[in-house]
Motif scaffolding. Sequence first.
Motif, PDB file in Angstrom:
ATOM      1  N   ASP A 328      52.883  -3.949   7.909  1.00 40.39           N
ATOM      2  CA  ASP A 328      53.581  -2.669   8.034  1.00 40.39           C
ATOM      3  C   ASP A 328      53.343  -1.829   6.781  1.00 40.39           C
ATOM      4  N   THR A 329      53.623  -0.531   6.882  1.00 38.30           N
ATOM      5  CA  THR A 329      53.455   0.392   5.750  1.00 38.30           C
ATOM      6  C   THR A 329      54.782   1.065   5.454  1.00 38.30           C
ATOM      7  N   PHE A 330      55.096   1.177   4.166  1.00 44.27           N
ATOM      8  CA  PHE A 330      56.347   1.819   3.736  1.00 44.27           C
ATOM      9  C   PHE A 330      56.006   2.889   2.702  1.00 44.27           C
ATOM     10  N   LEU A 331      56.313   4.153   3.009  1.00 43.17           N
ATOM     11  CA  LEU A 331      55.995   5.288   2.136  1.00 43.17           C
ATOM     12  C   LEU A 331      57.245   5.798   1.436  1.00 43.17           C
ATOM     13  N   PHE A 332      57.176   5.917   0.122  1.00 41.95           N
ATOM     14  CA  PHE A 332      58.200   6.617  -0.657  1.00 41.95           C
ATOM     15  C   PHE A 332      57.713   8.049  -0.868  1.00 41.95           C
ATOM     16  N   SER A 333      58.172   8.967  -0.005  1.00 42.22           N
ATOM     17  CA  SER A 333      57.772  10.371  -0.100  1.00 42.22           C
ATOM     18  C   SER A 333      58.808  11.118  -0.936  1.00 42.22           C
ATOM     19  N   SER A 334      58.926  10.686  -2.189  1.00 47.54           N
ATOM     20  CA  SER A 334      59.977  11.219  -3.054  1.00 47.54           C
ATOM     21  C   SER A 334      59.677  10.829  -4.497  1.00 47.54           C
ATOM     22  N   LYS A 335      60.307  11.536  -5.398  1.00 47.63           N
ATOM     23  CA  LYS A 335      60.249  11.199  -6.817  1.00 47.63           C
ATOM     24  C   LYS A 335      61.489  10.383  -7.164  1.00 47.63           C
ATOM     25  N   THR A 336      61.298   9.346  -7.989  1.00 46.46           N
ATOM     26  CA  THR A 336      62.448   8.553  -8.410  1.00 46.46           C
ATOM     27  C   THR A 336      63.189   9.288  -9.513  1.00 46.46           C
ATOM     28  N   ILE A 337      64.464   9.552  -9.286  1.00 47.00           N
ATOM     29  CA  ILE A 337      65.297  10.235 -10.275  1.00 47.00           C
ATOM     30  C   ILE A 337      65.498   9.307 -11.466  1.00 47.00           C
ATOM     31  N   PRO A 338      65.370   9.826 -12.706  1.00 42.88           N
ATOM     32  CA  PRO A 338      65.588   8.969 -13.879  1.00 42.88           C
ATOM     33  C   PRO A 338      66.909   8.216 -13.799  1.00 42.88           C
ATOM     34  N   GLY A 339      66.856   6.922 -14.071  1.00 42.02           N
ATOM     35  CA  GLY A 339      68.022   6.065 -13.974  1.00 42.02           C
ATOM     36  C   GLY A 339      68.013   5.185 -12.739  1.00 42.02           C
ATOM     37  N   ASN A 340      67.172   5.560 -11.749  1.00 39.97           N
ATOM     38  CA  ASN A 340      67.110   4.788 -10.504  1.00 39.97           C
ATOM     39  C   ASN A 340      65.877   3.898 -10.424  1.00 39.97           C
ATOM     40  N   GLU A 341      65.093   3.850 -11.490  1.00 43.39           N
ATOM     41  CA  GLU A 341      63.821   3.131 -11.439  1.00 43.39           C
ATOM     42  C   GLU A 341      63.978   1.656 -11.087  1.00 43.39           C
ATOM     43  N   LYS A 342      64.982   1.004 -11.667  1.00 46.85           N
ATOM     44  CA  LYS A 342      65.165  -0.433 -11.443  1.00 46.85           C
ATOM     45  C   LYS A 342      65.469  -0.735  -9.979  1.00 46.85           C
ATOM     46  N   GLU A 343      66.366   0.043  -9.383  1.00 46.45           N
ATOM     47  CA  GLU A 343      66.752  -0.193  -7.997  1.00 46.45           C
ATOM     48  C   GLU A 343      65.580   0.056  -7.050  1.00 46.45           C
ATOM     49  N   VAL A 344      64.817   1.125  -7.303  1.00 45.00           N
ATOM     50  CA  VAL A 344      63.665   1.438  -6.448  1.00 45.00           C
ATOM     51  C   VAL A 344      62.596   0.351  -6.580  1.00 45.00           C
ATOM     52  N   ALA A 345      62.331  -0.075  -7.818  1.00 42.20           N
ATOM     53  CA  ALA A 345      61.325  -1.124  -8.038  1.00 42.20           C
ATOM     54  C   ALA A 345      61.731  -2.424  -7.342  1.00 42.20           C
ATOM     55  N   HIS A 346      63.024  -2.721  -7.314  1.00 41.74           N
ATOM     56  CA  HIS A 346      63.506  -3.937  -6.651  1.00 41.74           C
ATOM     57  C   HIS A 346      63.184  -3.886  -5.155  1.00 41.74           C
ATOM     58  N   ILE A 347      63.403  -2.737  -4.535  1.00 40.08           N
ATOM     59  CA  ILE A 347      63.089  -2.588  -3.112  1.00 40.08           C
ATOM     60  C   ILE A 347      61.589  -2.726  -2.885  1.00 40.08           C
ATOM     61  N   MET A 348      60.800  -2.078  -3.737  1.00 38.56           N
ATOM     62  CA  MET A 348      59.344  -2.153  -3.590  1.00 38.56           C
ATOM     63  C   MET A 348      58.851  -3.591  -3.697  1.00 38.56           C
ATOM     64  N   ASN A 349      59.393  -4.342  -4.626  1.00 43.08           N
ATOM     65  CA  ASN A 349      58.966  -5.734  -4.789  1.00 43.08           C
ATOM     66  C   ASN A 349      59.390  -6.589  -3.597  1.00 43.08           C
ATOM     67  N   ASN A 350      60.589  -6.360  -3.089  1.00 41.51           N
ATOM     68  CA  ASN A 350      61.015  -7.076  -1.891  1.00 41.51           C
ATOM     69  C   ASN A 350      60.074  -6.807  -0.723  1.00 41.51           C
ATOM     70  N   LEU A 351      59.699  -5.537  -0.556  1.00 39.00           N
ATOM     71  CA  LEU A 351      58.786  -5.175   0.526  1.00 39.00           C
ATOM     72  C   LEU A 351      57.422  -5.829   0.328  1.00 39.00           C
ATOM     73  N   SER A 352      56.950  -5.845  -0.906  1.00 41.31           N
ATOM     74  CA  SER A 352      55.655  -6.451  -1.198  1.00 41.31           C
ATOM     75  C   SER A 352      55.649  -7.942  -0.861  1.00 41.31           C
ATOM     76  N   GLU A 353      56.760  -8.620  -1.174  1.00 41.26           N
ATOM     77  CA  GLU A 353      56.862 -10.043  -0.855  1.00 41.26           C
ATOM     78  C   GLU A 353      56.821 -10.292   0.647  1.00 41.26           C
ATOM     79  N   MET A 354      57.217  -9.304   1.440  1.00 39.75           N
ATOM     80  CA  MET A 354      57.150  -9.422   2.900  1.00 39.75           C
ATOM     81  C   MET A 354      55.741  -9.185   3.429  1.00 39.75           C
ATOM     82  N   GLY A 355      54.836  -8.720   2.556  1.00 41.85           N
ATOM     83  CA  GLY A 355      53.501  -8.362   2.998  1.00 41.85           C
ATOM     84  C   GLY A 355      53.372  -6.922   3.450  1.00 41.85           C
ATOM     85  N   VAL A 356      54.391  -6.117   3.162  1.00 39.10           N
ATOM     86  CA  VAL A 356      54.381  -4.700   3.526  1.00 39.10           C
ATOM     87  C   VAL A 356      53.584  -3.914   2.491  1.00 39.10           C
ATOM     88  N   ASP A 357      52.741  -2.998   2.948  1.00 36.50           N
ATOM     89  CA  ASP A 357      51.974  -2.139   2.044  1.00 36.50           C
ATOM     90  C   ASP A 357      52.855  -0.973   1.598  1.00 36.50           C
TER      91      ASP A 357
END
Length: 558
Positions: A328-357
């Motif tokens: 599957d493919t997951f697109l972040f069509s947005s800019k990460t607001i300063p202060g939210n980087e950790k939470e966004v990166a956590h989601i991205m890593n979870n998705l990557s572990e699932m094999g999601v692009d």
Amino acid sequence: MSGRNRLIYMPLGGAGEIGMNAYVYGYGPEGKERLILVDLGIAFPDMDSTPGVDVILPDIAWLLQRLDRLEAVFITHGHEDHVGGTGHLFGQIQKPIHARKFTANLARRKLQEKGQDPKNVITAAPFPAMIDAGPFQVGFLPVSHSIPESAALVIDCPAGRIIHSGDFKIDASPIVGEPFDPDLWAEAAKPGVRALVCDSTNVFSKHPGRSEAEVAPNLKPLVAAAKGMFVATTFASNVARLRSLAEAGVASGRSICLMGRAMRRMTEAAVEEGILTDFPKTVSPEEAADIPRESLMLIVTGSQGERRAASAQLSRGKYFGMELKEGDTFLFSSKTIPGNEKEVAHIMNNLSEMGVDVVTADDGLYHVSGHANRPDLETVHKLVNPQVVIPMHGEHRHLREHAKLAESLGRTGLVVPNGTMVDLAGNAPKIVDHVETGRTYVDGSALVGQFDGVVRDRIRMALNGHVVVAVMVDDDDDILEDTWVDIRGLPEVVRGSAPLAEMMEEHLAGQLARIDTRTAGDDEKLEDLIIKGVRKVAQDEIGKRPEVTVLITRLAAE
């Protein structure tokens, strides 16, 4: 001095931070100024500094003490950091709220959710129409931004004209909403502008801003090339982006499913107000479950890593029966607001572990900012030609850099952070007061002050753990032997096998056996002794000073 009328400006939120916008303007004799409030927004908490908090509101205590002088509230646009506080705080303010129709729709929904009368929100026509509010006349000057029907405010009073930019960008083709109209801005500036109070978010971005229309052509080939299910997240309020994403999905033969309450609320409001007339047909999450993965596109909330939003839920497993899989493919069509980087990166890593692009907007193909970059700010400075530029909507470094930009263009630039009151009525702006400003936390259904200690205690317990000690004292002020200790957030076993709670109980038993009846008979002294004893054991064994709650039960003689 006492007989001269002042024109005051004071931010209660939004100047020195990005979010929680609330700006006070006033005109009249010192201490008797009639007031208006521009925007009433929220900020979002994080688990590190505000655990358990739902949203953060500006501290409007100063304004509440002067409610008899407040004429009205004016909301520039429908982003949460500008309108999100209306529902939470209207019960205290009880003043008319003016906004353009799309923003008014959102504000009415917020009032309804809190049991307030939505008729208190009044729909405003765009400039050159003006609204009377005491000594002020206020007009909504259309601007382009990443949400429909955004507006700057033209604020007139006997001391002159102010233009409050709100959030804006220069975009000639925003897809949804009005393009930036330099002729209309020139008309607003023609009488002369005493001060431009201006968005500072992108002052460090040196290239000209890009149009929303540049994103759509890049989305279609990306979606068409995807093999499995395609999921995209963006700001729910960016109705133009939602349409571009949905159209890219339809062009690739996919059914579109919107997931997340904010996503549905924004599209419903846009359709109700006639702003979104040709949004592609969507399917419900229940219907989506029966559609082949390669023929489905989800557009979901949670672009900033919000734990309860659809993106985070999908990254942790199923959401409304939908589950992401390898390919599957997951697109972040947005800019990460300063202060939210950790939470966004956590989601991205979870998705990557699932094999999601995972596809991001880092290369600029799939997102453009809704805020004016430095060259666009220069254009607006020259167009408005104000005597003074007051930067707002930015961290302190943004305000300072924006003031420097104004100075380089031959104008006065004035940094006015939260709680600073400036008088704009004289020949030169003058800082006349400083007010203590802070934050109010929405904690469940309660409003909690920043300095009330609730969140501070919560953080202390998270950092140091919590120990409860129960002790019984008889009617002769003798301590009964069985002192009970319960620990939370601390290791149960230390030194390999020794239970920490039992070690504390043993230490306290020896300590309490030696105290005199005067100490045993004084709750305060007894509690202090127990707390010190518990913390000594914890410090010696694990290097922690836990929060301690002491329960003292005194037995009365029969």
